[in-house]
Motif scaffolding. Structure first.
Motif, mmCIF file in Angstrom:
data_model
loop_
_atom_site.group_PDB
_atom_site.id
_atom_site.type_symbol
_atom_site.label_atom_id
_atom_site.label_comp_id
_atom_site.label_asym_id
_atom_site.label_seq_id
_atom_site.Cartn_x
_atom_site.Cartn_y
_atom_site.Cartn_z
ATOM 1 N N UNK A 32 60.981 29.014 58.297
ATOM 2 C CA UNK A 32 60.912 30.410 58.929
ATOM 3 C C UNK A 32 62.019 30.899 59.201
ATOM 4 N N UNK A 33 63.107 29.893 59.748
ATOM 5 C CA UNK A 33 64.539 30.477 60.050
ATOM 6 C C UNK A 33 65.218 30.643 58.444
ATOM 7 N N UNK A 34 64.977 30.115 57.512
ATOM 8 C CA UNK A 34 65.694 30.677 56.198
ATOM 9 C C UNK A 34 65.132 31.751 55.840
ATOM 10 N N UNK A 35 63.935 32.113 55.948
ATOM 11 C CA UNK A 35 63.383 33.515 55.719
ATOM 12 C C UNK A 35 63.889 34.713 56.429
ATOM 13 N N UNK A 36 64.224 34.285 57.676
ATOM 14 C CA UNK A 36 64.827 35.337 58.732
ATOM 15 C C UNK A 36 66.074 35.427 58.274
ATOM 16 N N UNK A 37 67.109 34.625 57.954
ATOM 17 C CA UNK A 37 68.291 34.503 57.540
ATOM 18 C C UNK A 37 68.513 35.490 56.356
ATOM 19 N N UNK A 38 67.646 35.157 55.381
ATOM 20 C CA UNK A 38 67.446 36.011 54.039
ATOM 21 C C UNK A 38 67.314 37.422 54.203
ATOM 22 N N UNK A 39 66.492 37.905 55.441
ATOM 23 C CA UNK A 39 66.101 39.070 55.600
ATOM 24 C C UNK A 39 67.523 39.788 56.260
ATOM 25 N N UNK A 40 68.214 38.944 56.919
ATOM 26 C CA UNK A 40 69.456 39.457 57.518
ATOM 27 C C UNK A 40 70.458 39.629 56.795
ATOM 28 N N UNK A 41 70.646 38.710 55.913
ATOM 29 C CA UNK A 41 71.868 38.583 54.886
ATOM 30 C C UNK A 41 71.621 39.645 53.678
ATOM 31 N N UNK A 42 70.372 40.266 53.337
ATOM 32 C CA UNK A 42 70.214 40.736 52.260
ATOM 33 C C UNK A 42 70.901 42.112 52.035
ATOM 34 N N UNK A 43 71.242 42.797 53.159
ATOM 35 C CA UNK A 43 72.156 44.248 52.977
ATOM 36 C C UNK A 43 73.475 43.706 52.676
ATOM 37 N N UNK A 44 73.931 42.674 53.180
ATOM 38 C CA UNK A 44 75.172 42.199 52.730
ATOM 39 C C UNK A 44 75.474 41.786 51.505
ATOM 40 N N UNK A 45 74.448 40.881 51.127
ATOM 41 C CA UNK A 45 74.424 40.493 49.735
ATOM 42 C C UNK A 45 74.368 41.686 48.587
ATOM 43 N N UNK A 46 73.480 42.506 48.913
ATOM 44 C CA UNK A 46 73.284 43.817 48.310
ATOM 45 C C UNK A 46 74.683 44.440 47.889
#
Length: 127
Positions: A12-26
């Protein structure tokens, strides 16, 4: 296999981290691939679709407002705040067996006192 609470929490925490970091990654990906600009960005949009959180939240709010009336009827659960039991006598899904046992014992203890008092009142005993 991985059904333990710890692994569920980590997932669950990994999924939230992915959501949070998605704009930075893009944005990082855009900076790296700034060679051809528009031509490369079209290819990126086909491969990866990442929405900016603000836009995504606005879309979700619109969808929730439309379906809010339907969902309200389905999820209308009445729960006793003291015993945490719902109208069918079920505890919440997050409550573990030990907590349920404690609350049940507490409820039974209260019922026993009331029954004893009622029996004494019927017999006419003052003490």
């Amino acid at each position: 296999m991985a059904k333990s609470l710890r692994s569920k929490w980590k997932r669950k925490m990994r999924a939230e981290k992915r959501k949070k970091n998605a704009p930075k990654e893009l944005s990082r990906l855009k900076n790296i691939l700034k060679v051809d600009g528009d031509a490369v960005m079209k290819d990126i949009q086909e491969v990866a679709t990442v929405a900016v959180p603000k836009r995504y939240q606005e879309k979700m709010q619109c969808d929730k407002n439309e379906e809010k009336d339907d969902m309200k009827m389905e999820t209308d659960i009445k729960r006793n705040k003291k015993s945490l039991l719902d109208q069918h006598g079920q505890y919440p899904i997050w409550m573990n067996q030990r907590q349920r046992k404690r609350l049940k014992a507490k409820r039974e203890k209260g019922k026993g006192k009331n029954k004893a008092k009622a029996a004494k009142a019927r017999k006419g005993l003052a003490w």
